[in-house]
Design an enzyme around this catalytic site. Structure first.
Site, PDB file in Angstrom:
ATOM      1  N   GLU A 135       0.721  -1.226  -0.086  1.00 62.14           N
ATOM      2  CA  GLU A 135      -0.071   0.140  -0.122  1.00 62.14           C
ATOM      3  C   GLU A 135       0.844   1.144   0.035  1.00 62.14           C
ATOM      4  OE1 GLU A 135      -3.401   2.130   2.497  1.00 62.14           O
ATOM      5  OE2 GLU A 135      -2.296   0.485   3.608  1.00 62.14           O
ATOM      6  N   GLU A 232     -11.980   2.722   6.039  1.00 64.97           N
ATOM      7  CA  GLU A 232     -10.712   2.892   6.849  1.00 64.97           C
ATOM      8  C   GLU A 232     -10.604   4.462   7.366  1.00 64.97           C
ATOM      9  OE1 GLU A 232      -5.984   1.492   7.196  1.00 64.97           O
ATOM     10  OE2 GLU A 232      -6.603   2.505   5.686  1.00 64.97           O
TER      11      GLU A 232
END
Length: 252
Positions: A135, A232
């Site tokens: 990520e 998130e």
């Protein structure tokens, strides 16, 4: 109708992980994911998942020492990094989790690049049944983080050449760094293993700010994406009071 996964690193973070799973189920989420579950007995986590019927989509490798943000691109830390990869794999297998985000850490240069590729290859080959995620993180929240963009991520994936290595496409981080999310999703779709959402720039619920997530949900639907999107974000108060966006985006 689009599904959503509650990231329990931020949502219901005041609760023990098994109770946070139950809270996500009561709120109507389709799945859950987390950051670092290692303080909790995996048997208790698995019991909560079985009780609710929710899948745990992903978890992270440990950050390392205080102030660190992952180990897998750090020179001289290979033994420790692989021990944490092993720990994450064991935990994921114990709870039936499908993916592990291998955190790179702070670093740069060709040596870090080679070390990260080696550790990613190790993770992918040790757990071929799992998705291994990388990520890119934005330079404001994580200045100096090794993985800083999608072009770099794609290059690493080409070099590692592992079938279960995928990109975590975090819309919050990538809007800050690169923008043009719709075209980027279209271009990178074959590389993407998970998508996460949050408002930009405050990382609040995905119902305000720079990104219209009604549009992004529509783009993903049209591209054939059929997996839950990871919520998130950081609630400014109780998580349950922040969930008005769920009905808004489910209606897209």
């Amino acid at each position: 109708m689009t599904g959503f996964s509650a990231n329990l690193g931020f949502l219901w973070a005041d609760l023990p992980l098994p109770d946070a799973i139950r809270a996500a189920h009561r709120a109507g989420f389709d799945a859950v994911e987390c950051h670092w579950p290692y303080d909790f007995d995996p048997a208790a986590v698995k019991a909560a998942l079985d009780e609710t019927g929710l899948a745990m989509l992903g978890l992270n490798t440990n950050r390392g020492k205080p102030g660190e943000n992952g180990l897998s691109a750090l020179p001289g830390r290979e033994v420790e990094a692989r021990a944490e990869i092993d720990r994450a794999i064991a935990y994921a297998r114990a709870i039936g989790c499908g993916a592990i985000h291998v955190m790179a850490g702070y670093g740069k240069g060709a040596v870090a690049d080679a070390i990260f590729i080696g550790n990613l290859t190790y993770a992918c080959q040790t757990a071929p049944e799992l998705t291994i995620l990388i990520e890119p993180l934005n330079r404001y929240d994580a200045p100096g983080y090794f993985l800083a963009g999608t072009a770099q991520a794609a290059d690493l994936m080409i070099k590692a050449h592992q079938p279960n290595l995928r990109l975590m496409f975090d819309c919050y981080h990538l809007q800050i760094m690169e923008g043009d999310l719709s075209r980027r999703l279209e271009k990178l779709l074959p590389l993407i293993g998970h998508v996460q959402i949050a408002a930009v720039p405050d990382r609040g619920p995905p119902d305000h700010g720079e990104v219209d997530y009604r549009h992004i949900v529509g783009v993903l639907r049209d591209l054939g994406w059929d997996r839950p999107l990871g919520a998130e974000y950081k609630p400014s108060g109780p998580t349950d009071a922040s969930l008005g966006w769920l009905d808004l985006l489910r209606a897209v």
